[in-house]
Motif scaffolding. Structure first.
Motif, PDB file in Angstrom:
ATOM      1  N   PHE A  29       0.833  -1.199   0.000  1.00 20.36           N
ATOM      2  CA  PHE A  29       0.000   0.000   0.000  1.00 20.36           C
ATOM      3  C   PHE A  29       0.871   1.254   0.000  1.00 20.36           C
ATOM      4  O   PHE A  29       0.606   2.211  -0.745  1.00 20.36           O
ATOM      5  N   VAL A  30       1.915   1.260   0.812  1.00 22.19           N
ATOM      6  CA  VAL A  30       2.838   2.400   0.862  1.00 22.19           C
ATOM      7  C   VAL A  30       3.449   2.642  -0.517  1.00 22.19           C
ATOM      8  O   VAL A  30       3.512   3.782  -1.005  1.00 22.19           O
ATOM      9  N   GLY A  31       3.893   1.579  -1.174  1.00 23.11           N
ATOM     10  CA  GLY A  31       4.457   1.715  -2.514  1.00 23.11           C
ATOM     11  C   GLY A  31       3.454   2.270  -3.509  1.00 23.11           C
ATOM     12  O   GLY A  31       3.797   3.093  -4.375  1.00 23.11           O
ATOM     13  N   LEU A  32       2.203   1.841  -3.373  1.00 23.66           N
ATOM     14  CA  LEU A  32       1.139   2.342  -4.247  1.00 23.66           C
ATOM     15  C   LEU A  32       0.937   3.845  -4.048  1.00 23.66           C
ATOM     16  O   LEU A  32       0.812   4.610  -5.021  1.00 23.66           O
ATOM     17  N   MET A  33       0.912   4.290  -2.805  1.00 21.49           N
ATOM     18  CA  MET A  33       0.717   5.711  -2.513  1.00 21.49           C
ATOM     19  C   MET A  33       1.901   6.542  -3.005  1.00 21.49           C
ATOM     20  O   MET A  33       1.730   7.656  -3.531  1.00 21.49           O
ATOM     21  N   GLU A  34       3.103   6.016  -2.864  1.00 23.64           N
ATOM     22  CA  GLU A  34       4.281   6.728  -3.361  1.00 23.64           C
ATOM     23  C   GLU A  34       4.214   6.902  -4.881  1.00 23.64           C
ATOM     24  O   GLU A  34       4.547   7.970  -5.406  1.00 23.64           O
ATOM     25  N   SER A  35       3.756   5.877  -5.573  1.00 21.53           N
ATOM     26  CA  SER A  35       3.585   5.978  -7.033  1.00 21.53           C
ATOM     27  C   SER A  35       2.515   7.004  -7.386  1.00 21.53           C
ATOM     28  O   SER A  35       2.648   7.750  -8.361  1.00 21.53           O
ATOM     29  N   LEU A  36       1.456   7.049  -6.588  1.00 19.52           N
ATOM     30  CA  LEU A  36       0.377   7.999  -6.837  1.00 19.52           C
ATOM     31  C   LEU A  36       0.860   9.436  -6.663  1.00 19.52           C
ATOM     32  O   LEU A  36       0.560  10.309  -7.478  1.00 19.52           O
ATOM     33  N   PHE A  37       1.621   9.691  -5.598  1.00 21.29           N
ATOM     34  CA  PHE A  37       2.165  11.036  -5.385  1.00 21.29           C
ATOM     35  C   PHE A  37       3.106  11.428  -6.520  1.00 21.29           C
ATOM     36  O   PHE A  37       3.158  12.586  -6.933  1.00 21.29           O
ATOM     37  N   LYS A  38       3.835  10.466  -7.038  1.00 27.00           N
ATOM     38  CA  LYS A  38       4.818  10.748  -8.085  1.00 27.00           C
ATOM     39  C   LYS A  38       4.163  10.958  -9.442  1.00 27.00           C
ATOM     40  O   LYS A  38       4.523  11.875 -10.194  1.00 27.00           O
ATOM     41  N   ASN A  39       3.187  10.115  -9.769  1.00 29.83           N
ATOM     42  CA  ASN A  39       2.623  10.107 -11.120  1.00 29.83           C
ATOM     43  C   ASN A  39       1.243  10.748 -11.260  1.00 29.83           C
ATOM     44  O   ASN A  39       0.800  11.033 -12.368  1.00 29.83           O
ATOM     45  N   GLY A  40       0.551  10.924 -10.139  1.00 29.21           N
ATOM     46  CA  GLY A  40      -0.774  11.539 -10.187  1.00 29.21           C
ATOM     47  C   GLY A  40      -1.906  10.558 -10.434  1.00 29.21           C
ATOM     48  O   GLY A  40      -3.049  10.821 -10.056  1.00 29.21           O
ATOM     49  N   VAL A  41      -1.591   9.426 -11.069  1.00 31.06           N
ATOM     50  CA  VAL A  41      -2.581   8.361 -11.289  1.00 31.06           C
ATOM     51  C   VAL A  41      -1.897   7.006 -11.136  1.00 31.06           C
ATOM     52  O   VAL A  41      -0.694   6.881 -11.376  1.00 31.06           O
ATOM     53  N   VAL A  42      -2.652   5.993 -10.732  1.00 35.50           N
ATOM     54  CA  VAL A  42      -2.188   4.600 -10.742  1.00 35.50           C
ATOM     55  C   VAL A  42      -3.388   3.689 -10.962  1.00 35.50           C
ATOM     56  O   VAL A  42      -4.466   3.934 -10.420  1.00 35.50           O
ATOM     57  N   PRO A  43      -3.203   2.623 -11.734  1.00 37.48           N
ATOM     58  CA  PRO A  43      -2.106   2.482 -12.703  1.00 37.48           C
ATOM     59  C   PRO A  43      -2.398   3.319 -13.936  1.00 37.48           C
ATOM     60  O   PRO A  43      -3.537   3.724 -14.155  1.00 37.48           O
ATOM     61  N   GLU A  44      -1.383   3.556 -14.733  1.00 33.47           N
ATOM     62  CA  GLU A  44      -1.576   4.337 -15.959  1.00 33.47           C
ATOM     63  C   GLU A  44      -2.572   3.616 -16.862  1.00 33.47           C
ATOM     64  O   GLU A  44      -2.540   2.417 -17.007  1.00 33.47           O
TER      65      GLU A  44
END
Length: 219
Positions: free
Chosen positions: A109-124
């Motif tokens: 979950f932490v990794g998912l949130m970090e990706s969201l903060f970085k990319n704005g959306v998950v998954p692309e």
């Protein structure tokens, strides 16, 4: 449709003020990430949090994690009767599609949130989670609910089943639950304050009570 907002959530990346703190740097190094790209977490960064304003309440992504697991796995969500949003202390709003499956494992979950903060959306492409800069007031204006309720320890005392009936009697009610461990909301929230119990309750307990008692009347 019930709109549930986990508001003023203590969900954020490591702030610039402490990205060079050893607790952040070493944690980021172990995870092969840049210090500014890791989620602030009081379990690992408690010594760095002492340097931050409101440090005693920050770095609590676990609260959002448990609340989302409970809400998105609920019968109300599976039946299309629920929409869930996360609003952060830095005025970001996470829009969550009902079909989203939040990882049960906290580290994932932490990794998912970090990706969201970085990319704005998950998954692309699918954009199950989407983040926008937006205040809580702006989100409420956007949803246009026909009733706003704020779960608050100093609110009007109401039994959960009674509150569920009130929600079921509205077309598009919105309920705000604090996504922080203690203290009060940082945001100004227009709405009626409601309390379920004589003592403070965990955010995920309140989320469960709201949804289960809403389901009692609408399903």
């Amino acid at each position: 449709m019930l709109h549930l907002v986990i508001a003023d959530s203590e969900l954020e990346l490591a702030p610039k003020l402490i990205v060079d703190h050893p607790a952040i740097v070493n944690y980021a190094k172990r995870r092969n990430k840049k210090p500014e790209e890791v989620l602030l977490d009081s379990t690992y960064h408690h010594s760095a949090l002492k340097k931050l304003e409101d440090g005693e309440r920050r770095g609590r992504p676990d609260i959002v994690h448990v609340c989302l697991l409970n809400a998105l796995e609920s019968i109300a969500n599976k039946e299309g009767k629920l929409r869930v949003y996360v609003h952060t202390r830095n005025d970001e709003v996470i829009y969550i599609k009902p079909e989203t499956r939040i990882p049960r494992n906290y580290n994932r979950f932490v990794g998912l949130m970090e990706s969201l903060f970085k990319n704005g959306v998950v998954p692309e492409g699918l954009e199950l989670l989407r983040m926008e800069e937006k205040s809580l007031a702006e989100l409420i204006d956007e949803i246009k609910p026909d009733g706003v309720f704020v779960m608050h320890e100093n609110g009007e005392s109401m039994k959960p089943q009674e509150f569920g009936k009130v929600l079921a009697g509205l077309q598009s009610p919105l309920v705000v639950v604090g996504g922080f461990p203690h203290g009060d909301f940082r945001s100004e929230i227009p709405g009626k304050k409601i309390s379920f119990y004589k003592a403070p309750l965990m955010a995920w307990t309140v989320v469960n009570e709201i949804i289960i008692n809403f389901e009692h009347w609408v399903l």
